[in-house]
Design a protein around this motif. Structure first.
Motif, PDB file in Angstrom:
ATOM      1  N   VAL B 139       0.843  -1.200   0.000  1.00 38.15           N
ATOM      2  CA  VAL B 139       0.000   0.000   0.000  1.00 38.15           C
ATOM      3  C   VAL B 139       0.878   1.250   0.000  1.00 38.15           C
ATOM      4  CG1 VAL B 139      -1.645   1.321   1.359  1.00 38.15           C
ATOM      5  CG2 VAL B 139      -1.951  -1.130   1.092  1.00 38.15           C
ATOM      6  N   LEU B 140       1.902   1.269   0.861  1.00 38.00           N
ATOM      7  CA  LEU B 140       2.784   2.446   0.931  1.00 38.00           C
ATOM      8  C   LEU B 140       3.501   2.678  -0.390  1.00 38.00           C
ATOM      9  CD1 LEU B 140       4.518   2.294   4.422  1.00 38.00           C
ATOM     10  CD2 LEU B 140       2.733   3.833   3.634  1.00 38.00           C
ATOM     11  N   VAL B 141       4.090   1.612  -0.928  1.00 36.71           N
ATOM     12  CA  VAL B 141       4.866   1.758  -2.168  1.00 36.71           C
ATOM     13  C   VAL B 141       3.970   2.229  -3.303  1.00 36.71           C
ATOM     14  CG1 VAL B 141       6.138   0.466  -3.913  1.00 36.71           C
ATOM     15  CG2 VAL B 141       6.638   0.115  -1.500  1.00 36.71           C
ATOM     16  N   VAL B 142       2.816   1.564  -3.436  1.00 38.87           N
ATOM     17  CA  VAL B 142       1.900   1.934  -4.517  1.00 38.87           C
ATOM     18  C   VAL B 142       1.419   3.371  -4.321  1.00 38.87           C
ATOM     19  CG1 VAL B 142      -0.367   1.459  -5.498  1.00 38.87           C
ATOM     20  CG2 VAL B 142       1.179  -0.410  -5.010  1.00 38.87           C
ATOM     21  N   GLY B 143       1.073   3.700  -3.088  1.00 34.35           N
ATOM     22  CA  GLY B 143       0.542   5.037  -2.817  1.00 34.35           C
ATOM     23  C   GLY B 143       1.550   6.123  -3.147  1.00 34.35           C
ATOM     24  N   PHE B 144       2.777   5.984  -2.655  1.00 36.33           N
ATOM     25  CA  PHE B 144       3.764   7.047  -2.901  1.00 36.33           C
ATOM     26  C   PHE B 144       4.244   7.036  -4.340  1.00 36.33           C
ATOM     27  CE2 PHE B 144       4.214   7.115   1.767  1.00 36.33           C
ATOM     28  CZ  PHE B 144       3.978   8.462   1.930  1.00 36.33           C
ATOM     29  N   HIS B 150       1.265  13.683  -2.583  1.00 33.95           N
ATOM     30  CA  HIS B 150      -0.182  13.851  -2.599  1.00 33.95           C
ATOM     31  C   HIS B 150      -0.895  12.713  -1.868  1.00 33.95           C
ATOM     32  CE1 HIS B 150      -3.676  15.876  -4.073  1.00 33.95           C
ATOM     33  NE2 HIS B 150      -4.171  14.772  -4.578  1.00 33.95           N
ATOM     34  N   PHE B 151      -0.156  11.608  -1.676  1.00 37.50           N
ATOM     35  CA  PHE B 151      -0.715  10.457  -0.966  1.00 37.50           C
ATOM     36  C   PHE B 151      -1.189  10.848   0.435  1.00 37.50           C
ATOM     37  CE2 PHE B 151       0.167   6.333   1.366  1.00 37.50           C
ATOM     38  CZ  PHE B 151      -0.981   5.724   0.913  1.00 37.50           C
ATOM     39  N   PHE B 152      -0.558  11.895   1.002  1.00 38.01           N
ATOM     40  CA  PHE B 152      -0.943  12.302   2.358  1.00 38.01           C
ATOM     41  C   PHE B 152      -2.350  12.878   2.408  1.00 38.01           C
ATOM     42  CE2 PHE B 152       3.695  12.342   2.921  1.00 38.01           C
ATOM     43  CZ  PHE B 152       3.762  11.483   3.991  1.00 38.01           C
ATOM     44  N   LEU B 248      -9.489  -9.322   1.764  1.00 38.98           N
ATOM     45  CA  LEU B 248     -10.423  -8.225   1.490  1.00 38.98           C
ATOM     46  C   LEU B 248      -9.863  -6.903   2.015  1.00 38.98           C
ATOM     47  CD1 LEU B 248     -13.208  -7.434   0.425  1.00 38.98           C
ATOM     48  CD2 LEU B 248     -14.067  -7.712   2.730  1.00 38.98           C
ATOM     49  N   LEU B 249      -9.335  -6.928   3.239  1.00 36.38           N
ATOM     50  CA  LEU B 249      -8.775  -5.690   3.794  1.00 36.38           C
ATOM     51  C   LEU B 249      -7.586  -5.230   2.967  1.00 36.38           C
ATOM     52  CD1 LEU B 249      -9.102  -6.264   7.608  1.00 36.38           C
ATOM     53  CD2 LEU B 249     -10.301  -4.615   6.213  1.00 36.38           C
ATOM     54  N   THR B 250      -6.761  -6.196   2.551  1.00 44.06           N
ATOM     55  CA  THR B 250      -5.622  -5.806   1.708  1.00 44.06           C
ATOM     56  C   THR B 250      -6.113  -5.133   0.431  1.00 44.06           C
ATOM     57  OG1 THR B 250      -4.295  -7.591   2.593  1.00 44.06           O
ATOM     58  CG2 THR B 250      -3.630  -6.694   0.475  1.00 44.06           C
ATOM     59  N   SER B 251      -7.163  -5.678  -0.169  1.00 36.54           N
ATOM     60  CA  SER B 251      -7.619  -5.053  -1.417  1.00 36.54           C
ATOM     61  C   SER B 251      -8.258  -3.702  -1.142  1.00 36.54           C
ATOM     62  CB  SER B 251      -8.553  -5.978  -2.182  1.00 36.54           C
ATOM     63  OG  SER B 251      -9.563  -6.460  -1.367  1.00 36.54           O
ATOM     64  N   LEU B 252      -8.907  -3.534   0.011  1.00 34.36           N
ATOM     65  CA  LEU B 252      -9.463  -2.217   0.345  1.00 34.36           C
ATOM     66  C   LEU B 252      -8.351  -1.207   0.578  1.00 34.36           C
ATOM     67  CD1 LEU B 252     -12.445  -3.134   2.680  1.00 34.36           C
ATOM     68  CD2 LEU B 252     -12.515  -2.365   0.330  1.00 34.36           C
ATOM     69  N   TYR B 253      -7.272  -1.661   1.237  1.00 36.65           N
ATOM     70  CA  TYR B 253      -6.147  -0.753   1.469  1.00 36.65           C
ATOM     71  C   TYR B 253      -5.476  -0.394   0.148  1.00 36.65           C
ATOM     72  CZ  TYR B 253      -6.714  -2.166   6.359  1.00 36.65           C
ATOM     73  OH  TYR B 253      -7.209  -2.413   7.602  1.00 36.65           O
ATOM     74  N   ILE B 254      -5.380  -1.366  -0.730  1.00 39.09           N
ATOM     75  CA  ILE B 254      -4.803  -1.075  -2.054  1.00 39.09           C
ATOM     76  C   ILE B 254      -5.686  -0.064  -2.786  1.00 39.09           C
ATOM     77  CG2 ILE B 254      -4.339  -2.074  -4.324  1.00 39.09           C
ATOM     78  CD1 ILE B 254      -3.334  -4.558  -2.906  1.00 39.09           C
ATOM     79  N   ASN B 255      -6.985  -0.192  -2.577  1.00 40.70           N
ATOM     80  CA  ASN B 255      -7.900   0.785  -3.192  1.00 40.70           C
ATOM     81  C   ASN B 255      -7.591   2.188  -2.696  1.00 40.70           C
ATOM     82  OD1 ASN B 255     -10.216   1.907  -4.464  1.00 40.70           O
ATOM     83  ND2 ASN B 255     -11.256   1.803  -2.506  1.00 40.70           N
ATOM     84  N   ASP B 256      -7.337   2.322  -1.382  1.00 34.87           N
ATOM     85  CA  ASP B 256      -6.940   3.628  -0.833  1.00 34.87           C
ATOM     86  C   ASP B 256      -5.707   4.155  -1.543  1.00 34.87           C
ATOM     87  OD1 ASP B 256      -8.934   3.821   0.924  1.00 34.87           O
ATOM     88  OD2 ASP B 256      -7.784   3.313   2.717  1.00 34.87           O
ATOM     89  N   ALA B 257      -4.734   3.248  -1.738  1.00 34.71           N
ATOM     90  CA  ALA B 257      -3.474   3.689  -2.330  1.00 34.71           C
ATOM     91  C   ALA B 257      -3.659   4.056  -3.798  1.00 34.71           C
ATOM     92  CB  ALA B 257      -2.431   2.583  -2.196  1.00 34.71           C
ATOM     93  N   VAL B 258      -4.528   3.314  -4.493  1.00 32.16           N
ATOM     94  CA  VAL B 258      -4.683   3.545  -5.930  1.00 32.16           C
ATOM     95  C   VAL B 258      -5.591   4.741  -6.179  1.00 32.16           C
ATOM     96  CG1 VAL B 258      -5.592   2.566  -8.054  1.00 32.16           C
ATOM     97  CG2 VAL B 258      -4.210   1.162  -6.546  1.00 32.16           C
TER      98      VAL B 258
END
Lengths: 164, 261
Positions: B139-144, B150-152, B248-258
């Motif tokens: 999530v961190l890597v994808v987000g940044f 802007h990820f913040f 499911l939580l991992t995919s939701l967190y990835i959604n946040d990052a994406v």
């Protein structure tokens, strides 16, 4: 709780082996096998969609063919009907014309025949008069011996015939 | 399962025992029963996937099962992340299947062979922590990588009133940072608690049968045994649910990052 009691002795081993195993799972199964399975599923979905589209198109075409066939049939029927009507009308007209012509011919012939008949009758009448006059003169001569002129006999016959 | 004194120790099943000592760079990375079960999980998972690799147009039963699972993970990511989620299917699938298989392997009745104890890899905090860090790190890597600093803005939800701007980001940051811990602890606690409960009930059954008084087996062992059947079934359900929740939580967190909310 061994998970916590042993954590310092075992964390290195746990991390090491987990990273190896999870790395193997990720790279051989997640990146290796999974895309092939998904590609196969996609290919199947696409094939099904294509087949369905083809079937739909074929159905459409068949529908169109049916429609145009029906229209052609109706057109042909109408043409046929029109031709038949035309032929019927023409035949009726011909027949009428021929009938009229024949009628005219027949009545002309009839008129000619009638006039000839009248002529013949007049001629016959005339000849009967002359024959009767001659016969009357002959009869008078034979009976009385008096000579009657033809003109006299004729006028007498005429007088008798006018009476009777 | 049995302790030295003949008592039943429900925690003994979580004991890590070295099978082959190994030392790399000063670290003790011995091959343990935990490592062995990781390899068993790998083998089982590989076998399962291998059975689905026939790639027929009309799938057989096994291929159908494999495609069902891959389709399930695919759907989960597509519905929570969108079409971009496809990129993360290998990671989430690996996490899901590893956790699921590890949970199930811990439930297998290997114990009927004397001297063999099933080991639940996911009942160890060290394992679930690594998995949670993998999920959180992604999530961190994808987000940044996608959004830079802007990820913040993830920490300032849309529609935050200006007079709460000092508080909401703090709460959001806290809830963000707690994600790896909740992921790791949830799985670890669920597996540990379930297995302890099963072991305690099994202890009731065995100790009741060994009791001197004749009435004890009827009053203790039989009800415990019946209860244990139910708990075992429930535990199998928990195995699947925990794997599902993690994925499911991992995919939701990835959604946040994406997609940044």
């Amino acid at each position: 709780m061994p998970q916590i009691a042993q954590i310092l002795e075992t964390y290195a081993s746990q991390f090491f082996w987990l990273l190896i195993v999870f790395g193997l799972i990720y790279f051989t199964i997640g990146k290796g096998m999974l895309p092939k399975i998904e590609a196969n599923m996609d290919a199947r979905d696409r094939k099904i969609a294509d087949d369905l589209a083809a079937a739909e198109a074929a159905r459409h075409e068949a529908d169109n063919l049916g429609d145009s066939g029906e229209a052609e049939l109706a057109k042909a029927r109408a043409e046929h009907q029109a031709k038949a009507n035309e032929a019927k009308a023409k035949a009726a007209k011909d027949a009428e014309a021929r009938l009229a012509k024949a009628d005219a011919e027949v009545s002309a012939k009839l008129a000619a025949a009638e006039s000839e008949l009248a002529k013949a009758r007049a001629a016959a009448m005339a000849s009967i008069e002359s024959v009767a006059a001659e016969a009357a003169a002959d009869i008078v001569a034979k009976v009385s011996g008096a000579k009657v002129s033809t003109a006299q006999a004729a006028s007498a016959v005429k007088a008798v015939m006018a009476n009777g | 399962m049995a302790g030295e004194s003949g008592k039943i120790d429900p925690m003994h099943q979580f004991q890590i025992e070295p099978l082959a000592p190994l030392n790399i760079g000063g670290y003790d990375v011995s091959f343990t029963n935990s490592s062995l079960f990781m390899l068993i999980v790998l083998a089982a998972l590989w076998l399962f996937m291998w059975g689905g690799m026939k790639r027929d147009l009309v799938p057989g039963r096994w291929q159908m099962a494999v495609e069902g699972v891959t389709g399930f993970v695919n759907n989960m990511l597509t519905s929570s992340v969108g079409p971009e989620g496809k990129k993360y299917v290998p990671l989430v699938f690996s996490l899901f299947m590893f956790i699921l298989m590890a949970n199930f392997m811990g439930m297998m009745p290997f114990g009927i062979v004397p001297g063999v104890h099933p080991f639940t890899v996911t009942s160890h905090l060290t394992v679930t922590a690594v998995l949670a860090v993998l999920s959180f790190g992604t999530v961190l890597v994808v987000g940044f990588w996608r959004h830079g600093l802007h990820f913040f803005s993830l920490f300032v939800p849309h529609g935050t009133p200006w007079w709460l701007l000092w508080l909401i980001p703090l709460i959001e940051l806290f809830s963000f940072l707690i994600r790896p811990f909740s992921l790791a602890l949830r799985l670890f606690v669920a597996m540990t608690a379930g297995h302890v409960l099963m072991k305690v009930l099994a202890g009731f059954v065995i100790n009741g049968l060994n009791a001197q008084a004749a009435w004890v087996p009827f009053v203790v062992s039989i009800p415990s045994f019946i209860l244990m059947i139910g708990i075992t079934l429930l535990e199998l359900l928990v195995c699947a649910i925990q794997a599902y929740v993690f994925a499911l939580l991992t995919s939701l967190y990835i959604n946040d990052a994406v997609n940044l909310h």
